[in-house]
Motif scaffolding. Sequence first.
Motif, mmCIF file in Angstrom:
data_model
loop_
_atom_site.group_PDB
_atom_site.id
_atom_site.type_symbol
_atom_site.label_atom_id
_atom_site.label_comp_id
_atom_site.label_asym_id
_atom_site.label_seq_id
_atom_site.Cartn_x
_atom_site.Cartn_y
_atom_site.Cartn_z
ATOM 1 N N ILE A 104 0.834 -1.206 0.000
ATOM 2 C CA ILE A 104 0.000 0.000 0.000
ATOM 3 C C ILE A 104 0.865 1.251 0.000
ATOM 4 N N VAL A 105 1.835 1.320 0.891
ATOM 5 C CA VAL A 105 2.692 2.506 0.984
ATOM 6 C C VAL A 105 3.483 2.697 -0.301
ATOM 7 N N ARG A 106 4.056 1.625 -0.807
ATOM 8 C CA ARG A 106 4.862 1.728 -2.030
ATOM 9 C C ARG A 106 4.020 2.220 -3.202
ATOM 10 N N THR A 107 2.817 1.662 -3.348
ATOM 11 C CA THR A 107 1.945 2.044 -4.452
ATOM 12 C C THR A 107 1.515 3.506 -4.346
ATOM 13 N N LEU A 108 1.095 3.913 -3.155
ATOM 14 C CA LEU A 108 0.599 5.275 -2.996
ATOM 15 C C LEU A 108 1.719 6.312 -3.084
ATOM 16 N N SER A 109 2.881 5.996 -2.541
ATOM 17 C CA SER A 109 3.966 6.982 -2.542
ATOM 18 C C SER A 109 4.520 7.212 -3.940
ATOM 19 N N THR A 110 4.386 6.220 -4.816
ATOM 20 C CA THR A 110 4.833 6.406 -6.204
ATOM 21 C C THR A 110 3.738 7.016 -7.073
ATOM 22 N N THR A 111 2.510 7.066 -6.552
ATOM 23 C CA THR A 111 1.397 7.654 -7.292
ATOM 24 C C THR A 111 1.305 9.154 -7.063
ATOM 25 N N PHE A 112 1.642 9.587 -5.843
ATOM 26 C CA PHE A 112 1.522 11.001 -5.480
ATOM 27 C C PHE A 112 2.894 11.649 -5.374
ATOM 28 N N ALA A 113 2.917 12.947 -5.608
ATOM 29 C CA ALA A 113 4.188 13.682 -5.572
ATOM 30 C C ALA A 113 4.751 13.773 -4.167
ATOM 31 N N GLU A 114 3.872 13.792 -3.164
ATOM 32 C CA GLU A 114 4.316 13.896 -1.769
ATOM 33 C C GLU A 114 3.334 13.156 -0.878
ATOM 34 N N ALA A 139 9.507 0.546 14.324
ATOM 35 C CA ALA A 139 8.520 -0.492 14.009
ATOM 36 C C ALA A 139 7.916 -0.298 12.627
ATOM 37 N N VAL A 140 7.612 0.949 12.264
ATOM 38 C CA VAL A 140 6.982 1.165 10.955
ATOM 39 C C VAL A 140 7.963 0.915 9.815
ATOM 40 N N ARG A 141 9.260 0.914 10.118
ATOM 41 C CA ARG A 141 10.247 0.646 9.062
ATOM 42 C C ARG A 141 10.212 -0.810 8.616
ATOM 43 N N LEU A 142 9.455 -1.646 9.307
ATOM 44 C CA LEU A 142 9.268 -3.013 8.826
ATOM 45 C C LEU A 142 8.529 -3.031 7.500
ATOM 46 N N PHE A 143 7.698 -2.011 7.248
ATOM 47 C CA PHE A 143 6.976 -1.944 5.974
ATOM 48 C C PHE A 143 7.183 -0.628 5.236
ATOM 49 N N LEU A 144 7.650 0.400 5.914
ATOM 50 C CA LEU A 144 7.891 1.692 5.285
ATOM 51 C C LEU A 144 9.359 1.756 4.883
ATOM 52 N N ARG A 145 9.639 1.343 3.668
ATOM 53 C CA ARG A 145 11.039 1.139 3.265
ATOM 54 C C ARG A 145 11.483 2.085 2.158
ATOM 55 N N ASP A 146 10.744 3.140 1.923
ATOM 56 C CA ASP A 146 11.158 4.104 0.908
ATOM 57 C C ASP A 146 11.351 5.461 1.567
ATOM 58 N N ASP A 147 12.034 6.345 0.859
ATOM 59 C CA ASP A 147 12.306 7.681 1.384
ATOM 60 C C ASP A 147 11.324 8.709 0.843
ATOM 61 N N ARG A 148 10.314 8.258 0.113
ATOM 62 C CA ARG A 148 9.359 9.186 -0.479
ATOM 63 C C ARG A 148 8.272 9.600 0.506
ATOM 64 N N THR A 149 8.048 8.764 1.516
ATOM 65 C CA THR A 149 6.993 9.029 2.488
ATOM 66 C C THR A 149 7.585 9.639 3.749
ATOM 67 N N ILE A 150 7.026 10.759 4.175
ATOM 68 C CA ILE A 150 7.451 11.420 5.412
ATOM 69 C C ILE A 150 6.608 10.869 6.556
ATOM 70 N N PHE A 151 7.249 10.185 7.500
ATOM 71 C CA PHE A 151 6.539 9.641 8.657
ATOM 72 C C PHE A 151 6.820 10.485 9.879
ATOM 73 N N THR A 152 5.780 10.741 10.656
ATOM 74 C CA THR A 152 5.938 11.405 11.946
ATOM 75 C C THR A 152 5.263 10.574 13.022
ATOM 76 N N ARG A 153 5.942 10.411 14.146
ATOM 77 C CA ARG A 153 5.335 9.661 15.236
ATOM 78 C C ARG A 153 4.327 10.512 16.002
ATOM 79 N N SER A 154 4.251 11.814 15.680
ATOM 80 C CA SER A 154 3.141 12.624 16.170
ATOM 81 C C SER A 154 1.849 12.058 15.597
ATOM 82 N N TYR A 155 0.771 12.253 16.309
ATOM 83 C CA TYR A 155 -0.510 11.712 15.873
ATOM 84 C C TYR A 155 -1.258 12.695 14.968
ATOM 85 N N TRP A 156 -0.531 13.653 14.403
ATOM 86 C CA TRP A 156 -1.169 14.612 13.517
ATOM 87 C C TRP A 156 -0.141 15.298 12.637
ATOM 88 N N PHE A 157 -0.635 15.902 11.577
ATOM 89 C CA PHE A 157 0.156 16.778 10.722
ATOM 90 C C PHE A 157 -0.776 17.876 10.246
#
Length: 265
Positions: A104-114, A139-157
């Motif tokens: 899911i992450v790989r597909t969506l991150s390559t579909t959108f610019a950010e 823990a999320v790096r078990l499936f979040l393996r690209d640098d295109r997605t910005i992850f924050t452990r905050s519960y909001w953005f």
Amino acid sequence: QGIQRTQKAIQRLKAREHWHGKVAESPVRLQQPPTLRGDALLLFDVHAPCHDAAWINRCVDLALRWGVDRLGLGGDLVDWTAFSIYERSPEYDVDAEVRAAEQIVRTLSTTFAETVYCGGNHEARLSRRTDWLLPVDTAVRLFLRDDRTIFTRSYWFTLESGGERYMCVHPRNASVAQTMVPARLAAKYQMHVIAGHGHLWGQGRDVSGRYWAIDAGMCADPLRLEYYQMQPTIRPAMCQGAVIVRGGIPYLLSPYNVAGYERAA
């Protein structure tokens, strides 16, 4: 030779001038939640591998037809059923969860610019089982393996679109009343709020009437959530949904209204 003062004279001068030692600055520097700028599709509560692929793909198709090239993921992307403290069936396999979330992450991150992705309470399940020895970021790096997605452990953005500012949040609180939690957050933080976590669907205003308060619905398939199917509850039914913010205006999608937006696209 300059002016020479005795120690007692210096002490009297300090008393007159109110000199004192200065408290040092705090060494704590918390990471600020990221900001997504532009028009965006917002997806909440995917709960992979219990996601509804058809619904997610339909929302993505509409966003792309509208020229929306930013994506926000508002927590609970992965279910982590394997690490739940509650009873579960053996078919909820951790490998299946990782593979589904990664695809899911790989597909969506390559579909959108950010893509910006904030954590939810389910992202914390694995960390909680390790007594936080394994941080959520790791823990999320078990499936979040690209640098295109910005992850924050905050519960909001935050999302800035068309001169409007939105808090996109996976809040701590949940309610059986639609829009109550986002409305109270909007009043407190003085910005529009789009919320997940409650699996409710609805749109209103905060008490001032100035800010949008939106329960975004979920992108999981309720029929695949074992706890929801196995144990009846008087809570409101889980509702699927998503939000597109375009030009600062929110469009709350559901399987019951999306066809109208598709015809108008």
